[in-house]
Design a protein around this motif. Structure first.
Motif, PDB file in Angstrom:
ATOM      1  N   ALA A  53       4.801   5.137  -4.163  1.00  0.00           N
ATOM      2  CA  ALA A  53       3.736   6.135  -4.153  1.00  0.00           C
ATOM      3  C   ALA A  53       4.356   7.482  -3.824  1.00  0.00           C
ATOM      4  N   VAL A  54       4.006   8.489  -4.604  1.00  0.00           N
ATOM      5  CA  VAL A  54       4.496   9.851  -4.376  1.00  0.00           C
ATOM      6  C   VAL A  54       3.470  10.771  -5.014  1.00  0.00           C
ATOM      7  N   ARG A  55       3.360  11.999  -4.523  1.00  0.00           N
ATOM      8  CA  ARG A  55       2.401  12.898  -5.166  1.00  0.00           C
ATOM      9  C   ARG A  55       2.751  13.078  -6.637  1.00  0.00           C
ATOM     10  N   SER A  56       1.934  12.781  -7.612  1.00  0.00           N
ATOM     11  CA  SER A  56       0.580  12.265  -7.469  1.00  0.00           C
ATOM     12  C   SER A  56       0.440  11.028  -8.346  1.00  0.00           C
ATOM     13  N   HIS A  57       1.333  10.070  -8.138  1.00  0.00           N
ATOM     14  CA  HIS A  57       1.179   8.843  -8.920  1.00  0.00           C
ATOM     15  C   HIS A  57       1.740   7.621  -8.217  1.00  0.00           C
ATOM     16  N   PHE A  58       1.166   6.492  -8.598  1.00  0.00           N
ATOM     17  CA  PHE A  58       1.740   5.206  -8.251  1.00  0.00           C
ATOM     18  C   PHE A  58       2.580   4.754  -9.436  1.00  0.00           C
ATOM     19  N   THR A  59       3.678   4.076  -9.164  1.00  0.00           N
ATOM     20  CA  THR A  59       4.421   3.402 -10.217  1.00  0.00           C
ATOM     21  C   THR A  59       4.525   1.939  -9.798  1.00  0.00           C
ATOM     22  N   PRO A  60       4.061   0.977 -10.586  1.00  0.00           N
ATOM     23  CA  PRO A  60       3.429   1.112 -11.906  1.00  0.00           C
ATOM     24  C   PRO A  60       1.952   1.532 -11.826  1.00  0.00           C
ATOM     25  N   GLU A  61       1.441   1.913 -13.014  1.00  0.00           N
ATOM     26  CA  GLU A  61       0.029   2.293 -13.112  1.00  0.00           C
ATOM     27  C   GLU A  61      -0.819   1.203 -13.759  1.00  0.00           C
ATOM     28  N   HIS A  62      -0.138   0.267 -14.402  1.00  0.00           N
ATOM     29  CA  HIS A  62      -0.856  -0.902 -14.946  1.00  0.00           C
ATOM     30  C   HIS A  62      -0.294  -2.150 -14.292  1.00  0.00           C
ATOM     31  N   VAL A  63      -1.172  -2.964 -13.766  1.00  0.00           N
ATOM     32  CA  VAL A  63      -0.737  -4.260 -13.240  1.00  0.00           C
ATOM     33  C   VAL A  63      -1.663  -5.303 -13.850  1.00  0.00           C
ATOM     34  N   TYR A  67      -6.732   3.178  -6.320  1.00  0.00           N
ATOM     35  CA  TYR A  67      -6.526   4.619  -6.262  1.00  0.00           C
ATOM     36  C   TYR A  67      -6.056   5.035  -4.883  1.00  0.00           C
ATOM     37  N   CYS A  68      -5.547   6.246  -4.811  1.00  0.00           N
ATOM     38  CA  CYS A  68      -5.096   6.803  -3.543  1.00  0.00           C
ATOM     39  C   CYS A  68      -6.317   7.328  -2.791  1.00  0.00           C
ATOM     40  N   SER A  69      -6.534   6.815  -1.586  1.00  0.00           N
ATOM     41  CA  SER A  69      -7.742   7.148  -0.833  1.00  0.00           C
ATOM     42  C   SER A  69      -7.496   8.255   0.200  1.00  0.00           C
ATOM     43  N   GLU A  70      -6.428   8.992   0.036  1.00  0.00           N
ATOM     44  CA  GLU A  70      -6.125  10.086   0.963  1.00  0.00           C
ATOM     45  C   GLU A  70      -5.951  11.334   0.096  1.00  0.00           C
ATOM     46  N   PHE A  71      -6.657  12.398   0.388  1.00  0.00           N
ATOM     47  CA  PHE A  71      -6.601  13.578  -0.489  1.00  0.00           C
ATOM     48  C   PHE A  71      -5.247  14.272  -0.327  1.00  0.00           C
ATOM     49  N   CYS A  72      -4.298  13.872  -1.161  1.00  0.00           N
ATOM     50  CA  CYS A  72      -2.899  14.226  -0.924  1.00  0.00           C
ATOM     51  C   CYS A  72      -2.443  15.437  -1.716  1.00  0.00           C
ATOM     52  N   SER A  73      -3.129  15.770  -2.796  1.00  0.00           N
ATOM     53  CA  SER A  73      -2.606  16.821  -3.671  1.00  0.00           C
ATOM     54  C   SER A  73      -3.708  17.264  -4.611  1.00  0.00           C
ATOM     55  N   ALA A  74      -3.403  18.293  -5.379  1.00  0.00           N
ATOM     56  CA  ALA A  74      -4.389  18.787  -6.335  1.00  0.00           C
ATOM     57  C   ALA A  74      -4.724  17.710  -7.362  1.00  0.00           C
ATOM     58  N   HIS A  87      -4.788  14.502  -6.763  1.00  0.00           N
ATOM     59  CA  HIS A  87      -5.081  13.287  -5.992  1.00  0.00           C
ATOM     60  C   HIS A  87      -5.992  12.333  -6.769  1.00  0.00           C
ATOM     61  N   LEU A  88      -6.990  12.886  -7.458  1.00  0.00           N
ATOM     62  CA  LEU A  88      -7.910  12.011  -8.195  1.00  0.00           C
ATOM     63  C   LEU A  88      -7.201  11.255  -9.296  1.00  0.00           C
ATOM     64  N   GLU A  89      -6.127  11.856  -9.791  1.00  0.00           N
ATOM     65  CA  GLU A  89      -5.359  11.218 -10.867  1.00  0.00           C
ATOM     66  C   GLU A  89      -4.386  10.177 -10.323  1.00  0.00           C
ATOM     67  N   MET A  90      -4.269  10.084  -9.026  1.00  0.00           N
ATOM     68  CA  MET A  90      -3.348   9.122  -8.429  1.00  0.00           C
ATOM     69  C   MET A  90      -4.050   7.764  -8.394  1.00  0.00           C
ATOM     70  N   THR A  91      -3.950   7.089  -9.506  1.00  0.00           N
ATOM     71  CA  THR A  91      -4.753   5.885  -9.694  1.00  0.00           C
ATOM     72  C   THR A  91      -4.032   4.923 -10.627  1.00  0.00           C
ATOM     73  N   GLY A  92      -4.597   3.775 -10.851  1.00  0.00           N
ATOM     74  CA  GLY A  92      -4.015   2.795 -11.768  1.00  0.00           C
ATOM     75  C   GLY A  92      -4.999   1.671 -11.983  1.00  0.00           C
ATOM     76  N   TYR A  93      -4.688   0.803 -12.929  1.00  0.00           N
ATOM     77  CA  TYR A  93      -5.582  -0.306 -13.240  1.00  0.00           C
ATOM     78  C   TYR A  93      -4.942  -1.631 -12.890  1.00  0.00           C
ATOM     79  N   LEU A  94      -5.677  -2.415 -12.095  1.00  0.00           N
ATOM     80  CA  LEU A  94      -5.334  -3.817 -11.871  1.00  0.00           C
ATOM     81  C   LEU A  94      -6.250  -4.618 -12.791  1.00  0.00           C
ATOM     82  N   MET A  95      -5.621  -5.290 -13.758  1.00  0.00           N
ATOM     83  CA  MET A  95      -6.419  -6.072 -14.707  1.00  0.00           C
ATOM     84  C   MET A  95      -6.204  -7.548 -14.417  1.00  0.00           C
ATOM     85  N   VAL A  96      -7.285  -8.203 -14.030  1.00  0.00           N
ATOM     86  CA  VAL A  96      -7.207  -9.625 -13.690  1.00  0.00           C
ATOM     87  C   VAL A  96      -7.855 -10.413 -14.818  1.00  0.00           C
TER      88      VAL A  96
END
Ligand code: RUQ
Ligand code: CUA
Length: 681
Positions: free
Chosen positions: A585-595, A652-659, A661-670
């Motif tokens: 996790a780093v501003r402003s993305h998680f890697t990976p974004e698809h799981v 998603y990132c639940s801490e308002f970390c950057s401009a 921040h809302l884009e700091m997200t990803g999809y867990l597909m089960v």
């Protein structure tokens, strides 16, 4: 107009004087804050301030009080309070003199912002389960800062849960809870936590007597089967953990031991606990017996317990213990035979023992006695040496009050707890009077103040029904004076009405102006549980981390995590139906974004915050799975769950970390498993 001029004059005076009140950390206030106002715009600002003062009817004392607590933006508090969070099971951290709430540390209770119990900390919380029952609240009473040579050292803080007899360890490098221990001997405690002068032991005293190990015994067998206890948890400063195997308890008579204090300097190696049911009342008001409140207070005195910890330790090391739930206990007879335990009377339903900074005197307040009783440690030791005493029904030596008493000081109604300053004064909370009494210490402290020793000097009203009080480092070998906080149980009319359940009221009192009267400075409402005790430490004694020392740090072990994920090493690894996710996790993305995983997979999810910037925290939450964690800069966390719900889950990132921040997200597909796919057709 006359009053305006007066206010203006005083205002200017206190503004100038006020600058020296608070030691300023290295950084400067932002421009436009106090620095500039005092220098340049004084007349304009003061005119406005005078208008405000007039409109609100503020007198000179109010204005002084306001200035004494005001800190411009960017200026840090001089002291921190570590307060019990009461029923919240948390630890509150409050700045002094501003009385700003800085943090609520999750301890015994899940805390969503910190992710405590929502993905991290679950193992620690589970350590506090009782017989497999999840206990996720606590009645926290007494926090204790770790000490070196009787002074706070700023490294750790401990706190107890009265309701379930548990103790917790919080590391002050990151202000996180590291350990919770359930007492194996008792189901409730009260006299915890207190530390010995070098934090060799954390003391946990009991409260309501019961069969040891919470076995069953009928109440008719109270005298024979019910017992009190005090537990000494060995603390390992290197590992930051209490060590159950090196810890022990002492079996005590069923007198309802209450609050303890560790001897220091002159009395180091001894521990003192009050008790409040020497009558051994067993209640049963519904059967025509006196209610507990009457039964337990019918006698004129209860018993202070005097414990020779050095001897107790030797006895434990020599293996002269019994086993209760796998825990070493020195039984009552052994405690008597080995000269570990003595008693002495203390007047009228006492509450606590507080030892003077030199360790030479012990102060006990009887809740139903207008005096505090001061005991001399010298006299206690001398009396023990003479061997002249009676015994109680259990054969425990009872030292005569007249042999060990130094003096009694009349203070007022409902005295409870006592703290000390650096001028030879003691401060005692008066519950029934709703006041704090300042009184003079004798002995070597007599030289410090002009008044006669052992005398009430003054009182200040508080609002209302004060329980504990705390002065700056006021229970150490070197109290600072300066500030005192009254921890008032009732607030009544002090704040806006928020319904029948009211906040408590912490009132900050200036005790620096000895010789003059104490001054009430500030009311702070506490609306999250009922705190009991708190301690106040000089801020510069703490050295908390700004970020975790290395990228991939495990706060539970305070070392590099085996599951740290470095940038470029992110991956998803499947092994049968076990899926391991390695994420950064780093501003402003998680890697990976698809799981993408399958229903029924067991998921082990490692996330490392690879930031090195101060305050660059990321959150990580998965809807529907009750997961939310806080990952501070450098931290590595591991979350585990069973993917038992198919669907698409946007983490998603639940801490308002950057401009972004809302884009700091990803999809867990089960993906639904074959069977649930069939079912839904
Ligand atoms: S306390 S009721 Cu006065 Cu320390 Cu817990
Ligand atoms: Cu990271 Cu918001």
């Amino acid at each position: 107009m006359k009053r305006k001029t007066l206010v203006l004059g005083i205002l200017t005076m206190v503004i100038v004087a006020g600058c020296s009140l608070v030691s300023r950390p290295s950084q400067e206030p932002t421009p436009g804050a106090a620095g500039e106002a005092v220098g340049t715009g004084a007349s304009g600002l003061s005119q406005e301030a005078a208008d405000i003062a007039q409109a609100r009817g503020l007198g000179p004392d109010d204005i002084t009080a306001a200035l004494k607590t005001y800190l411009p933006t960017g200026i840090h508090d001089e002291y921190l309070i570590f307060s019990s969070g009461g029923h919240s099971g948390q630890l509150l951290i409050i700045g002094v003199p501003s009385m700003r709430l800085l943090k609520v540390v999750g301890v015994f209770t899940p805390e969503p912002w910190q992710g405590w119990g929502y993905g991290v900390g679950n193992d620690v919380l589970e350590q506090g389960d009782v017989n497999g029952h999840e206990i996720r609240w606590a009645d926290t009473h007494h926090p204790a800062l770790s000490e070196a040579e009787g002074d706070y050292d700023g490294q750790y803080v401990f706190i107890n849960d009265k309701a379930n007899a548990r103790v917790a360890v919080i590391d002050l490098r990151d202000f996180e809870t590291k350990q919770i221990l359930k007492n194996p001997v008792a189901l409730n405690d009260h006299g915890g936590t207190m530390v010995t002068p070098n934090t060799e032991y954390v003391i946990e005293g009991g409260q309501y007597a019961a069969p040891l190990g919470w076995e069953y015994a009928p109440i008719e067998d109270y005298n024979e089967e019910y017992r009190g206890m005090v537990t000494f948890w060995k603390f390992n400063r290197q590992t930051g953990r209490l060590e159950a195997d090196n810890s022990f308890a002492i079996e005590l008579p069923p007198y309802w031991q209450d609050i303890c204090d560790a001897g220091k300097l002159a009395s180091e190696g001894w521990v003192f606990c009050n008790s409040f049911n020497a009558e051994r009342a067993t209640g049963g008001v519904e059967e025509g017996n006196p209610p507990f409140e009457a039964g337990a207070s019918q006698g004129d005195t209860d018993y202070m317990h005097i414990i020779n910890l050095k001897k107790a330790e030797e006895t434990f090391v020599a293996g002269k213990t019994i086993d209760v739930n796998g825990f070493a206990v020195i039984d009552l007879q052994t405690a008597v035979d080995e000269g570990i335990l003595y008693l002495t009377p203390e007047p009228k339903s006492p509450h606590g023992v507080d030892i003077t900074p030199d360790g030479k005197f012990l102060v006990v307040s009887g809740k139903l006695d207008p005096h505090v009783t001061v005991y001399s440690f010298d006299k206690i030791v001398n009396t023990i040496e003479t061997g002249q005493w009676d015994t109680d029904d259990y054969g425990v030596p009872v030292l005569a009050l007249d042999d060990v008493k130094e003096v009694q000081v009349e203070l007022g109604l409902g005295p409870l707890h006592t703290q000390f300053d650096d001028q030879g004064y003691a401060y005692t909370s008066l519950f029934l009077d709703s006041a704090v009494a300042r009184w003079t210490l004798g002995g070597d402290f007599s030289d410090l103040h002009p008044e006669e020793p052992w005398q009430l000097v003054s009182k200040i009203s508080v609002h209302y029904n004060i329980g504990h009080l705390l002065a700056a480092e006021g229970d150490t070998v070197s109290p600072d004076g300066k500030y005192l906080v009254a921890m008032n149980k009732w607030a009544i009319d002090r704040f806006a009405n928020v319904g029948p359940l009211l906040p408590q009221n912490f009132q900050l009192i200036d005790i620096d102006n000895t010789g003059e009267s104490m001054q009430l400075l500030y009311d702070m409402p506490i609306g999250i549980g009922e705190p009991h005790y708190a301690q106040m430490i000089k801020y510069d004694k703490l050295s908390p981390w700004e970020v975790y020392p290395e990228i991939g740090w495990d706060p539970q072990t305070q070392s590099m995590s085996q599951n740290a994920v470095q940038p470029g090493e992110e991956k998803v690894v499947r092994n049968g139906n076990q899926v391991e996710i390695f994420m950064t996790a780093v501003r402003s993305h998680f890697t990976p974004e698809h799981v993408e995983i399958e229903e029924g997979d067991h998921v082990v999810w490692h996330i490392t915050n690879i930031e090195r910037a101060y305050d660059a925290t990321h959150g990580f939450s998965i809807p529907g799975y009750n997961i939310n964690v806080s990952i501070e800069a450098g931290e590595a966390v591991t979350i585990e769950f069973d993917a038992d719900q198919p669907g698409v889950f946007s983490y998603y990132c639940s801490e308002f970390c950057s401009a972004l921040h809302l884009e700091m997200t990803g999809y867990l597909m089960v993906k639904p498993s074959a069977s649930s796919a069939m079912l839904s057709q």
